[in-house]
Write a protein that holds these residues in place. Structure first.
Motif, PDB file in Angstrom:
ATOM      1  N   HIS A 165       5.761  -1.399   4.982  1.00  0.00           N
ATOM      2  CA  HIS A 165       6.557  -2.329   4.235  1.00  0.00           C
ATOM      3  C   HIS A 165       5.959  -3.585   4.206  1.00  0.00           C
ATOM      4  N   GLU A 166       5.937  -4.133   5.405  1.00  0.00           N
ATOM      5  CA  GLU A 166       5.232  -5.526   5.454  1.00  0.00           C
ATOM      6  C   GLU A 166       3.843  -5.521   4.702  1.00  0.00           C
ATOM      7  N   ALA A 167       3.108  -4.505   4.976  1.00  0.00           N
ATOM      8  CA  ALA A 167       1.805  -4.703   4.188  1.00  0.00           C
ATOM      9  C   ALA A 167       1.974  -4.747   2.666  1.00  0.00           C
ATOM     10  N   THR A 171       5.561  -9.663  -6.733  1.00  0.00           N
ATOM     11  CA  THR A 171       6.938  -9.559  -5.925  1.00  0.00           C
ATOM     12  C   THR A 171       8.113 -10.392  -6.851  1.00  0.00           C
ATOM     13  N   VAL A 196       4.545  -5.741   1.015  1.00  0.00           N
ATOM     14  CA  VAL A 196       4.997  -6.773   0.641  1.00  0.00           C
ATOM     15  C   VAL A 196       4.063  -7.919   0.498  1.00  0.00           C
ATOM     16  N   ALA A 197       3.148  -8.102   1.439  1.00  0.00           N
ATOM     17  CA  ALA A 197       1.935  -8.906   1.696  1.00  0.00           C
ATOM     18  C   ALA A 197       1.019  -8.685   0.292  1.00  0.00           C
ATOM     19  N   TYR A 198       0.875  -7.425   0.082  1.00  0.00           N
ATOM     20  CA  TYR A 198      -0.277  -6.908  -1.015  1.00  0.00           C
ATOM     21  C   TYR A 198       0.558  -7.426  -2.184  1.00  0.00           C
ATOM     22  N   ALA A 202       2.644  -9.603  -2.944  1.00  0.00           N
ATOM     23  CA  ALA A 202       2.796 -11.102  -3.270  1.00  0.00           C
ATOM     24  C   ALA A 202       1.425 -11.831  -3.498  1.00  0.00           C
TER      25      ALA A 202
END
Lengths: 383, 383, 383, 383
Positions: free
Chosen positions: B255-257, B273, B259-261, B263
């Motif tokens: 999930h974090e990866a 995002t 969202v970072a991608y 964004a």
């Protein structure tokens, strides 16, 4: 036609499925050029090769409606479409060239491609910040040069590029997005790497390319300068529809394998197929398969009637990609541990299908476009 | 404790994640024994190895509630649990042995296992028509023989068996299902093959074994004869709960990866995002992660209070397995083509998580058991 | 506390549920003021009235964690929260006034409200194009006037307004959004109509109001001028959390009624509860109820620890509203024709719960806010 | 035909929709006999009444494929099917009588029914423990008596019974389940009550009947004695298919109303239809509507080709009932508070549609039957 589908089905069962695992232990490779040549030669002898290709090139010129059951039968094996020469991106490129190519281009590119003598690739997608879901972000440039253009840029996820004879390259000229026919061995075409993806069955992989001052002349322009996005649409509608046909075959096979597996195993004193929760998964699969097929045929009829059918093909694609993934996922679940193993074809099919919710336009992009059409239709009426 | 979780998180980020891809090109291997020893030695030096193990064996004796954030941090990498020695099936076996083993068995088996000197396997599942979802179908037999028993049968999906020092084998005696401690090199233990599954991160694989007159004495019985199914329950509740902890870490990372991608990429003039459909996927992930964590902690509190907590652990397992798979699936979708490739950790995590809906009890079996409890509770009341 | 919940449960079963249908034939009415007074008087005699209210006003000052099982028990009947005086919007208004009101306002408004002597309403939402999901669109204006302000505007979906003793009105002053305490009979307050909605159980309905130069002085400002949106947040977190508690009780009752119904009916030679597809619905209900409860308790603990807990209460609200609607919907499905009829309480509960996915912030708005927090947390990290 | 659908659409918009709310304040009543006569007379004058009826009785004898767009147009209003005389159960009874009735029965029953002179009911379902989802549990008995039979039993959910001219009653004779034509005023026919259900638009309600020694002679047997279940199938396939047509129209209207509403309202500086999460709901509605329509047309083509089409009609019914409910639910959600109110037609349509997942065979029963067919097809093959 049903007869042709039945012959394809039989060919797939007898000759292609056994080849799926023949490369020792490596269940994920796309088979390789040698296997392609062998299977295609076999299909030619059976008289079932390239049924979509124009009759002028030895095909049967099937309509979309006629293709549906044949491509579905081919899609039962991950190598089936390749065996019949109806695999992406070649099949879509045959369609595009048949619509747009000049006589010389037909001789040089379309003929060999339709006959399976060469493979091809369609080089539109780019790595960020280039053209992806939003094609207007196209960054590959064809700048004016004496006698034509020099094309430079980067491309990503170019299916089948490794080993292709030629590429159809989308690039930006002063007059707008334009398609060029580029031999794969042209100076300046560099294949950087295969992107390693979940799906492994596409011969020639999903490649990253660099184009570095690749020279193109007026004879290399596909159709007219500046019309690239329009031709992309010509290609896109049918191409995504035939994708649905092929993946429908794969999902149907996974479903059948799972039902057969579950019927042969027992727990709590009855076959697994007698358990209500398993019945629910079987029924949901039947529903998803039938609904995909029904939407697919609607899109085929619209295309055969000469419509660009953007809405119908979008509906079939977005529903089909999600529904067929659910089918494969339930098929895995029905088979328990065997379902996620290579002992059954199910897990492999599930893995191959998943990316289709992203390839050929992510579900979200199709939804955005469907929503906007609906707003144009209904957004002004009085509630 | 939060401090310990933070240290584990930092160790995973710094030392384990970089090792994920170091075996050149082979992104799917489980790392191998050499990597295990290297990472475990490193974890020992950092003072974070085996935090679940009894203090008598060098561990910290963490409660379930205390384990949750630590195991979640370890689970961020597919190799993280192995690096800390909290991987399945060893971690569950430590728990089981600590509850049931005799003093001699503790010395011979529990100590070395808790210290990471050997690995172990839990050999209960059998190929059809043996014990799978329905354990009463157990077919492996321990028949009476002078000085003890001779165990014969087939086992399948035995995680970690290849390279294990010993096995806990479930077999049917005259007095009922019984657990035996069996050295992996005992005569008659044959490792037939690795079952090739979607998930690739379990060191020692998922193996198929044959047991052929394997000799066992009274000293090899774990606990009491005939109590095998009861001990299986002792093991099962906590084991499935710690599975949720580990997979929660993996899904959280995916999930974090994603969202970072998302964004960092743009389309239609804004970061991905900022698109509502992407926001929806992000929010649905947040909801699924939070609900999994909330149910997990309920189960941990019940276990720590001494309850077998079969219902709470079942709820956490069935919800968690499905929710975390959804999280990983959405994470792939958010990243487009990169999401299904090895360029991001997302596709790998999705592939590793999927079988958890089957392992440790398929969702359907947990639902059956939850439904039956509910019927016992509410089925007699008047509507 | 469990004891208090048990007493409430018993009171609801014995005295409130029988009253649900007592108004002959009209299953949808909210009961009316007479019923409210009767039930509240009864609850007072039982010592269970207004357990949330500050002890200074005769309540028990329960923490959020303590309220959860009590409000859940009250929520089993659509008239239960009213019977205990823990219904929306009064319960949230008690909380807000207890946090913000001046001593004089406490005497004049909070005391009578906490003791059930009057009802109240919270007048924030407006018809389009005013404040709805996006509160910044607030159009009700409090313009300066000698000795205070004159408030004008329109309000919609003002729950409980018909029959309320006073309103808390959100209006825009020069210094920003401000809350005013307005007696319901103040000149210029007009109740235009009840909005006819799916849910029928809120005493006083969901009303449309016009405010036409309603006079307010400094003593009528709740808290400070310009702080209206901040106070709305103070109210919102706990208010949506107690909503989840009440609807959880209603959904739990629907579930229990459906299981009892299905256990007592047969088809194909067995009780409906023995059919796998029914078991699946029962289990999915158990999972949704447990996950809602787990997220709810997380939010309660955060609120009790003094956090505004916007994220936790949002998670509990959005998951709960959707999960509890699924529970009620499955409960209907399990009961067949009886499930959609007034012969069982199920259909009524389903109809009452549905709007909760919209009230107190539509799911989409909560998702937007959850996603944005996640992007702030993870959007800058490297994938 | 498209022309006929367009005329029906225009009639519904102009004459029927305005009548929906004309009975002052009571938005839920089914309109009543007076409204029926008025609307049907109007439809007759417009030349669009009873387009499904045999031409011998003044209808147009439309095929199923031809009916689909016409019935969909009629279904836009909850009173539309009644206005055209294509409402359940009359429309299905016309079909059944046209297939099976004797010449005398055609004159006495079919003619008046097809011309809208009387209404009818189909009395098969019974209260527990009688015939519901499992028709083999039929308990109403027709026992031999001089000159025929005496029919006794209880029936429940008999749509349209109040005010019907005659009933088709399913009862068990010595020779098996049999259908009888029974005048509603025959001695021994008692209407006990209307079952109060979520849906309110069926004229004549859903009734509970007692049959108490109702006399029937050989001339009252519909078709042959003992063939009742076979005729039920004759009726069922087309009847559930036309249900899908009508509800498709209702859901389509709810969708259009929601899009129009959302397009006209703004939040966060843009129309609601510009928000991604709203676009997703709109697109999902478009997909569900298109897939329902595609499955519906498949079923129609199969029925028109003379197949009983049990599988295709089951697929269309189970998918349609669930998909159209989702459409109506999303339409509510898109409209916020207005969506759950009577200010828009959306909530009413949602409420009317929900029971269709139960009526005409609950989804679970259709899934059971679909699964069993699939197991018969695939359960023996080798995976």
């Amino acid at each position: 036609m049903t007869d042709l589908a039945a012959r394809v089905r039989s060919f797939i069962d007898t000759h292609v499925i056994p080849a799926e695992n023949e490369s020792d232990g490596d269940i994920e490779a796309a088979g390789g050029e040698e296997l392609r040549l062998k299977l295609q030669e076999h299909a030619r002898r059976e008289g079932i090769f390239a049924p979509h290709a124009p009759t002028a090139y030895g095909g049967r010129g099937l309509t979309m409606t006629e293709r549906a059951p044949v491509f579905e039968a081919a899609g039962r094996s991950v190598f089936g479409p390749m065996a019949l020469g109806v695999n992406a991106p070649d099949e879509g490129n045959v369609h595009l060239l048949d619509q747009v190519a000049s006589p010389a281009q037909r001789t040089r590119y379309l003929g060999p491609l339709a006959r399976g003598e060469v493979r091809s690739a369609f080089a539109m997608t780019e790595p960020p910040p280039g053209a992806g879901s939003d094609p207007s972000m196209l960054r590959t440039v064809a700048r004016d040069a004496p006698g034509g253009w020099l094309i430079s840029g980067r491309k990503k996820f170019i299916t089948g590029a490794d080993g292709a004879g030629f590429l159809i390259v989308m690039a930006r000229t002063d007059a707008g997005a334009t398609m060029f026919l580029v031999p794969a061995d042209a100076p300046g075409v560099h294949l950087n790497r295969h992107v390693s993806t979940m799906d492994k069955s596409m011969l020639g992989g999903h490649c990253e390319l660099t184009l570095d001052d690749v020279r193109a002349g007026p004879e290399d322009v596909l159709g007219e300068v500046g019309q690239g996005f329009r031709y992309a649409q010509v290609r896109l509608g049918p191409a995504r529809t035939t994708h649905v046909m092929r993946w429908l075959g794969a999902a149907q096979r996974a479903h059948e394998a799972a039902v057969a597996y579950a019927a042969a195993r027992s727990a709590w004193g009855q076959p697994l197929t007698g358990l209500g929760m398993v019945e629910q998964m079987i029924a949901d699969n039947e529903i998803d398969l039938a609904a995909t097929r029904a939407l697919l045929m609607s899109a085929c009829r619209a295309l055969d009637a000469g419509s660009p059918a953007r809405e119908q093909t979008s509906l079939a694609k977005v529903f089909g990609a999600e529904a067929l993934h659910r089918v494969a996922d339930r098929a895995m679940q029905m088979c328990g541990g065997a379902g996620v193993s290579a002992d059954l074809p199910v897990a492999r099919i599930a893995r191959e299908i998943r990316p289709f919710r992203i390839y050929d336009g992510p579900s979200e992009v199709h939804r955005m476009s469907l929503a906007r059409r609906a707003v144009r239709r209904y957004g002004v009426a009085q509630p």
